[in-house]
Design an enzyme around this catalytic site. Structure first.
Site, PDB file in Angstrom:
ATOM      1  N   HIS A  34     -41.001 -29.194 -24.710  1.00  0.00           N
ATOM      2  CA  HIS A  34     -41.992 -29.711 -23.771  1.00  0.00           C
ATOM      3  C   HIS A  34     -41.389 -29.755 -22.370  1.00  0.00           C
ATOM      4  CE1 HIS A  34     -44.324 -31.798 -27.066  1.00  0.00           C
ATOM      5  NE2 HIS A  34     -43.133 -31.874 -27.610  1.00  0.00           N
ATOM      6  N   GLU A 116     -38.141 -32.968 -24.657  1.00  0.00           N
ATOM      7  CA  GLU A 116     -38.750 -32.889 -23.328  1.00  0.00           C
ATOM      8  C   GLU A 116     -37.699 -32.438 -22.332  1.00  0.00           C
ATOM      9  OE1 GLU A 116     -41.847 -33.522 -22.237  1.00  0.00           O
ATOM     10  OE2 GLU A 116     -42.786 -34.737 -23.798  1.00  0.00           O
ATOM     11  N   HIS A 155     -44.911 -26.559 -26.683  1.00  0.00           N
ATOM     12  CA  HIS A 155     -46.100 -27.396 -26.825  1.00  0.00           C
ATOM     13  C   HIS A 155     -47.356 -26.534 -26.626  1.00  0.00           C
ATOM     14  CE1 HIS A 155     -47.858 -31.640 -25.793  1.00  0.00           C
ATOM     15  NE2 HIS A 155     -48.199 -31.238 -26.989  1.00  0.00           N
ATOM     16  N   ASP A 165     -47.107 -26.618 -21.450  1.00  0.00           N
ATOM     17  CA  ASP A 165     -45.650 -26.707 -21.340  1.00  0.00           C
ATOM     18  C   ASP A 165     -44.925 -26.078 -22.537  1.00  0.00           C
ATOM     19  OD1 ASP A 165     -46.908 -29.068 -22.618  1.00  0.00           O
ATOM     20  OD2 ASP A 165     -44.897 -29.895 -22.774  1.00  0.00           O
TER      21      ASP A 165
END
Length: 183
Positions: A34, A116, A155, A165
């Site tokens: 992400h 992330e 994602h 993303d």
């Protein structure tokens, strides 16, 4: 680095309340990449950490009012500097994927680990982030050998039309090319 009871050791742990148990019959076999920046397009600070802990002050930025009340998390967050922060044990289900499907299987949070990257879809990621991502990915793959290169995704691929993303700026070829052979 290694995973011990789902926690990166050594590592920085900032525990999030936004997780729950994985279903008993599910094994972890997917890694989801992400991106995030708070406020959007701005880097640095601790806004992401506070967001994942439900401690973001909505008065600090107009965008924070839009995301107030959201309860989300990721297992890991890699800052622009390459620093890795862990929020949820890999043995637990972080709330990173939302409505999602991979290879016909819905609810990707059940069987995935989320990472992330501090960034946006259209700005290049830092060399330090790729280095940390590769190292972290190898640690995860050692603990979860079912995560082959084919089971590493963005994602955008598990929630198309809803999420974009890690975006066009993410260099999949460079990242996957740095990984060792499947275990």
């Amino acid at each position: 680095m290694e995973l011990c009871k789902g926690w990166l050791v050594p590592g920085t742990h900032v525990k999030s309340p936004n997780f729950n148990h994985r279903p008993d019959s599910v094994s972890v076999d997917l890694l989801v990449i992400h991106n995030i920046s708070l406020p959007p397009g701005q880097f640095g600070g601790d806004h992401v950490e506070r967001f994942f802990q439900n401690r973001l002050d909505k008065s600090e930025h107009p965008f924070f009012e839009e995301i107030e009340g959201l309860e989300v998390s990721s297992h890991f967050y890699i800052k622009r500097t390459g620093e890795i922060i862990q929020f949820v044990s890999t043995e637990e289900r972080a709330w990173h994927a939302g409505v999602s499907v991979f290879d016909g299987q819905e609810n990707c949070n059940d069987f995935s680990i989320g990472i992330e990257l501090e960034g946006t879809d259209d700005l290049p990621y830092e060399t330090a982030q790729y280095q940390s991502l590769v190292e972290l990915t190898e640690v995860i793959r050692k603990a979860y050998p079912a995560i082959t290169k084919e089971r590493i995704t963005g994602h955008c691929h598990i929630a198309p039309g809803r999420k974009t993303d890690p975006g066009a700026a993410f260099d999949w070829h460079h990242y996957l090319g740095q990984l060792g052979q499947d275990l």
